[in-house]
Design a protein around this motif. Structure first.
Motif, PDB file in Angstrom:
ATOM      1  N   UNK A  33       0.828  -1.213   0.000  1.00 24.37           N
ATOM      2  CA  UNK A  33       0.000   0.000   0.000  1.00 24.37           C
ATOM      3  C   UNK A  33       0.854   1.251   0.000  1.00 24.37           C
ATOM      4  N   UNK A  34       1.908   1.253   0.820  1.00 22.88           N
ATOM      5  CA  UNK A  34       2.794   2.414   0.866  1.00 22.88           C
ATOM      6  C   UNK A  34       3.475   2.637  -0.473  1.00 22.88           C
ATOM      7  N   UNK A  35       3.888   1.551  -1.111  1.00 22.08           N
ATOM      8  CA  UNK A  35       4.558   1.678  -2.412  1.00 22.08           C
ATOM      9  C   UNK A  35       3.629   2.295  -3.445  1.00 22.08           C
ATOM     10  N   UNK A  36       2.380   1.849  -3.470  1.00 19.82           N
ATOM     11  CA  UNK A  36       1.430   2.361  -4.450  1.00 19.82           C
ATOM     12  C   UNK A  36       1.008   3.786  -4.138  1.00 19.82           C
ATOM     13  N   UNK A  37       0.737   4.057  -2.864  1.00 14.82           N
ATOM     14  CA  UNK A  37       0.264   5.398  -2.476  1.00 14.82           C
ATOM     15  C   UNK A  37       1.346   6.442  -2.710  1.00 14.82           C
ATOM     16  N   UNK A  38       2.542   6.179  -2.197  1.00 10.03           N
ATOM     17  CA  UNK A  38       3.621   7.148  -2.353  1.00 10.03           C
ATOM     18  C   UNK A  38       4.123   7.202  -3.796  1.00 10.03           C
ATOM     19  N   UNK A  39       4.143   6.055  -4.460  1.00  3.59           N
ATOM     20  CA  UNK A  39       4.617   6.037  -5.835  1.00  3.59           C
ATOM     21  C   UNK A  39       3.762   6.875  -6.758  1.00  3.59           C
ATOM     22  N   UNK A  40       2.438   6.750  -6.608  1.00  6.56           N
ATOM     23  CA  UNK A  40       1.535   7.538  -7.440  1.00  6.56           C
ATOM     24  C   UNK A  40       1.341   8.949  -6.889  1.00  6.56           C
ATOM     25  N   UNK A  41       1.591   9.123  -5.592  1.00  9.03           N
ATOM     26  CA  UNK A  41       1.327  10.423  -4.966  1.00  9.03           C
ATOM     27  C   UNK A  41       2.472  11.412  -5.075  1.00  9.03           C
ATOM     28  N   UNK A  42       3.711  10.928  -5.023  1.00 10.93           N
ATOM     29  CA  UNK A  42       4.867  11.817  -5.089  1.00 10.93           C
ATOM     30  C   UNK A  42       5.282  11.988  -6.545  1.00 10.93           C
ATOM     31  N   UNK A  43       5.119  13.173  -7.056  1.00 10.83           N
ATOM     32  CA  UNK A  43       5.523  13.472  -8.430  1.00 10.83           C
ATOM     33  C   UNK A  43       6.372  14.728  -8.417  1.00 10.83           C
TER      34      UNK A  43
END
Length: 384
Positions: A33-43
């Motif tokens: 969940x952290x990988x997906x949330x931060x991966x898509x959230x941090x740009x």
């Protein structure tokens, strides 16, 4: 050390993990969940900046100038406004982030050979985005100036536009981006997020697993048994290291297939380095558990000792080379920086042991230090 005792303790701990479904789900669901949330959230890419236009000249040349911004992929045209007050309201309400004001007599002034100032208003709430937006504005403005000068020279000298352009810019610079040719921030963020997640979850799971023994009183069975300190620590923590190694593979697959990050290095080397890293971070959780008596305190202490180095001193947000001398020294005191170099080097640069062996050696040294300290601090006999 009795290997059979270690196996029995590891099997017992694994059964405890399987029995606690919430804990088991946290072990695997939270990292994903952290990988997906931060991966898509941090740009870090600054594109599609919403902007508005106040054209007080409304000439052919002013329209050509503004279309340089409207047609750019870096800006998102939101329409024209009628006054500067309307611009201020739009920026204050975060409906736009940038506005450009073309003054009256824009075309007339330029055709007469005199310079004229065009005002640009940029929302400075976020300095990084503001600085990047400023660079875009300056580049587009310079490109338009070059077009005007090229056309003028072509007309005055009676040469083609191409010849005039060559005269204007006799030195050409050829830019070539290495390792991340498309300049996609997610390609750098995804490997760095592996560092962040693997610095938080193994200590978190380990600390809770050990402190849980203290809270429910089962630790006293270990105190009264013939199991040695080394056997207990090895058997207790082995399942958490295995879980973390499984998470390494899962996060690696997410980075490649979900985020499209290219992996150019040696997967065997990267996995071995990752195993050393999670063994090191598991040691952090063990050390935290020795100073905590409740699971709540263990959670809070784990968050403090992992998030700060992961965010500030790993190179995740700010490159280590850009820090001052004191901050660079602090960064070298945490394992996060070394694994970030390994992850980015393996994913984007395709380098391996020959170039990264010092980072791997540093992680191995940290692992040995943490486990030796934890071994010496753990006592089977309670203090009076």
């Amino acid at each position: 050390m009795n290997i059979n005792r270690v196996k029995a303790l590891a099997f017992k701990e694994w059964r405890e993990i399987l029995r606690d479904r919430l804990f088991l789900s946290l072990a695997f669901v939270v990292p994903i969940s952290m990988m997906l949330v931060f991966g898509y959230g941090i740009k870090m890419d600054v594109e599609n900046i919403p902007f508005a236009v106040l054209d007080q000249d409304r000439s052919a040349m002013s329209r050509d100038y503004l279309h340089q911004f409207i047609d750019s992929r870096y800006f998102d045209y939101q329409g024209d406004v009628s006054s500067e007050n309307e611009i201020n309201d739009l920026i204050a309400g975060s409906k736009i982030r940038f506005a450009i004001i073309v003054p009256p007599k824009f075309q007339e002034t330029l055709l007469s050979g005199r310079p004229i100032a065009v005002q640009s208003l940029i929302d400075g709430t976020f300095p990084f985005r503001t600085s990047t937006s400023k660079g875009y504005v300056a580049a587009i403005n310079n490109a338009f100036n070059t077009q005007l000068l090229t056309a003028h020279i072509s007309q005055k000298m009676g040469v083609t536009v191409e010849q005039a352009a060559a005269f204007m810019s006799p030195i050409k610079i050829q830019l070539r981006y290495l390792y991340n040719q498309e300049l996609r921030s997610i390609w750098s963020i995804a490997p760095a997020m592996m560092m962040f997640i693997l610095l938080m979850t193994p200590p978190f799971l380990t600390a809770l697993g050990v402190v849980r023994e203290k809270e429910n009183g089962s630790i006293y069975n270990i105190y009264s048994s013939t199991v040695t300190r080394g056997e207990f620590l090895m058997g207790k923590l082995f399942p958490y290291v295995v879980i973390s190694c499984i998470n390494v593979v899962i996060l690696w697959l997410i980075a490649i297939f979900a985020f499209g990050a290219p992996f150019k290095g040696d997967p065997v080397f990267f996995f071995i380095a990752s195993v050393i890293y999670v063994t090191c971070t598991t040691g952090i959780g063990l050390l935290v558990s020795l100073f905590s008596k409740t699971q709540v305190s263990a959670m809070m202490l784990t968050v403090v000792v992992t998030i700060v180095p992961a965010v500030l001193y790993s190179g995740l947000l700010v490159p280590i080379a850009s820090m001052d001398a004191a901050s660079q020294f602090e960064a070298h005191l945490f394992p996060a920086m070394y694994y970030t170099d390994i992850a980015l080097g393996s994913f984007l640069k395709g380098i391996g042991m020959e170039e990264l062996w010092t980072r791997v050696a540093a992680l191995l040294l940290y692992t040995i230090i943490l486990w030796v300290i934890s071994y010496n601090l753990f006592h089977k006999r309670l203090k009076a």
